[in-house]
Scaffold this motif. Sequence first.
Motif, PDB file in Angstrom:
ATOM      1  N   PRO A 362      -6.301  -0.288   5.943  1.00 31.44           N
ATOM      2  CA  PRO A 362      -5.963   1.103   5.618  1.00 31.44           C
ATOM      3  C   PRO A 362      -4.828   1.252   4.612  1.00 31.44           C
ATOM      4  CG  PRO A 362      -5.001   0.491   7.731  1.00 31.44           C
ATOM      5  CD  PRO A 362      -5.831  -0.682   7.288  1.00 31.44           C
ATOM      6  N   SER A 363      -4.118   0.174   4.284  1.00 29.44           N
ATOM      7  CA  SER A 363      -3.018   0.266   3.320  1.00 29.44           C
ATOM      8  C   SER A 363      -3.206  -0.778   2.231  1.00 29.44           C
ATOM      9  CB  SER A 363      -1.662   0.054   4.008  1.00 29.44           C
ATOM     10  OG  SER A 363      -1.477  -1.305   4.365  1.00 29.44           O
ATOM     11  N   TRP A 364      -2.769  -0.434   1.007  1.00 28.37           N
ATOM     12  CA  TRP A 364      -2.926  -1.378  -0.088  1.00 28.37           C
ATOM     13  C   TRP A 364      -1.993  -2.574   0.072  1.00 28.37           C
ATOM     14  CZ3 TRP A 364       1.217  -2.710  -3.019  1.00 28.37           C
ATOM     15  CH2 TRP A 364       2.288  -1.811  -3.139  1.00 28.37           C
ATOM     16  N   GLN A 365      -0.856  -2.385   0.746  1.00 23.90           N
ATOM     17  CA  GLN A 365       0.072  -3.496   0.944  1.00 23.90           C
ATOM     18  C   GLN A 365      -0.590  -4.614   1.746  1.00 23.90           C
ATOM     19  OE1 GLN A 365       0.820  -0.265   1.413  1.00 23.90           O
ATOM     20  NE2 GLN A 365       2.978   0.193   0.980  1.00 23.90           N
ATOM     21  N   THR A 366      -1.227  -4.244   2.850  1.00 22.21           N
ATOM     22  CA  THR A 366      -1.883  -5.247   3.702  1.00 22.21           C
ATOM     23  C   THR A 366      -3.071  -5.868   2.983  1.00 22.21           C
ATOM     24  OG1 THR A 366      -1.251  -3.934   5.631  1.00 22.21           O
ATOM     25  CG2 THR A 366      -2.885  -5.656   5.965  1.00 22.21           C
TER      26      THR A 366
END
Length: 527
Positions: A362-366
Amino acid sequence: MAAALEAGGKPVYSDSYKGVVLGLLVTAYTLNFIDRTIIATIGQAIKDDLKITDTQLGLLGGLYFALLYTLLGIPIARLAERFNRVSIISAAILIWSGFTALCGTATSFAQLAAYRFGVGFGEAGLSPPAHSLLSDYFEPKKRATALSVYSFGIPLGTMIGAVAGGWLAQNFSWRIAFMIVGAPGILIAIAMKLLIKEPPRGHSEPDQAPASPEDVAVVAPAAPPFSFFGELKELASVAGTLFGKWPVVNMVLGVTIASFGSYGAGQFVPPYFARAFGDPSGHASWTWLHFLADPNHPYLLDLAKIGMITGIVGGISSGIGTLLGGVITDRMSKRSPRWYSLTPAIGLAIATPIYIAAYLQPSWQTAALILLIPGIFHYTYLGPTFGVVQNMVPTRRRATATALLFFFLNLIALGGGPPFTGWVIDHFAQFNFNHPGGHGMLASISAMLGGDGGTISFATACPGGKAPVGAALEVVDHCKASLKAATQSGIIVSVCFYLWAAFHYLLGSFGLAKALSKARTDRGEAA
């Protein structure tokens, strides 16, 4: 010494000189992939400007580039078997660089498509003669490593193209991005012509004994006389090796299917980050210092940051994998030549579920952190495959073998992969737009195959993937959500082709040792 040369002696090329040759060829291949793949990074900007569909975007990155690239590869390779390969490569770089710059002047989809044909025309002249050159400079036991280093131009070019293309498109325009990345090719073409020497054919085969310094001119054996039927016979012989031998044809199928998924997914990774995590204004206000201070904040991305993230993450991961593939295979093949095929089989099988996990985050960081891993396993297939192809054919058929491999590989993989993924995304977007709410990917595919794609045209309702100016907020959100989920699904579908490719590589490991041994015997080498 002159008498020795006239008697057939071969020049000695130092390791440092061979390093220069390899470095220049890697640089050329890096430019090749910058110019080829930059359209993936700036594709969202092109889509917004020209109001095109993802299928059309896939055609620009795939078939419209690949068609001339594949069709011209074989005749250029036949020229490379007879004439100076360095001159052919230098001319090719000038052609593709010029057409890349012209892409920045396009004002319509048709015009941009025409220039992409031109880029493909030029790029057809690099890899077949380059593979042949490297096979003459590096002996068989080092050939997979050398070809892996050469193939490092793929991740390096993709990374530089993503970072530079994203920054240029964000701060200037996608047109300026094309023009600037096309310019360096002129300098590299000149350097290639001035610094690289044309080695004798078969120079590095075990039965050839070097006898003179590298700076002494050598008269290479004359090429056989040209005849149309002779050319057809040569092509038939190479085709028989690539497609008529069980282990080789399975490795060819493996590299083709893996590249089909890779080109298809790769074309839409930057657009996915833009659609899933992008700033609607196109100008994210945060800096990397903000991110380092609070990495868990859901910062939105602009084109420059998307290029930086996808380029560096993908470049590091795939670059390591490309280099390791050749090094590991050259070492493991001393135990058994089967590792030329087993290394890619294992790598692709491991990479697939990791890729899928990354695109479900759900997040671009992960997602970005996970994407640092799979390319290390995924890209192990390039060097071993190219090494087997070069080692299976006689010296004067090596450029032809590469061209025939690339004809099959690129017409299907590069020509078909991006349009296929774009077509899948368009169909998922159509389904998602007509069926609001959460749907599992498999359930959506089942419904679409059953004919339930919906009656409202997504392309009409959301031109270029966005709601028309002045549309209601719910329509804006619905267009965005439909395209975001569709892009995620399309990439995952393409990634699953890696498992299919891994199966063919596994099949190719059976009988490979015997095939390579027979090829050496046929060339008169010691087994």
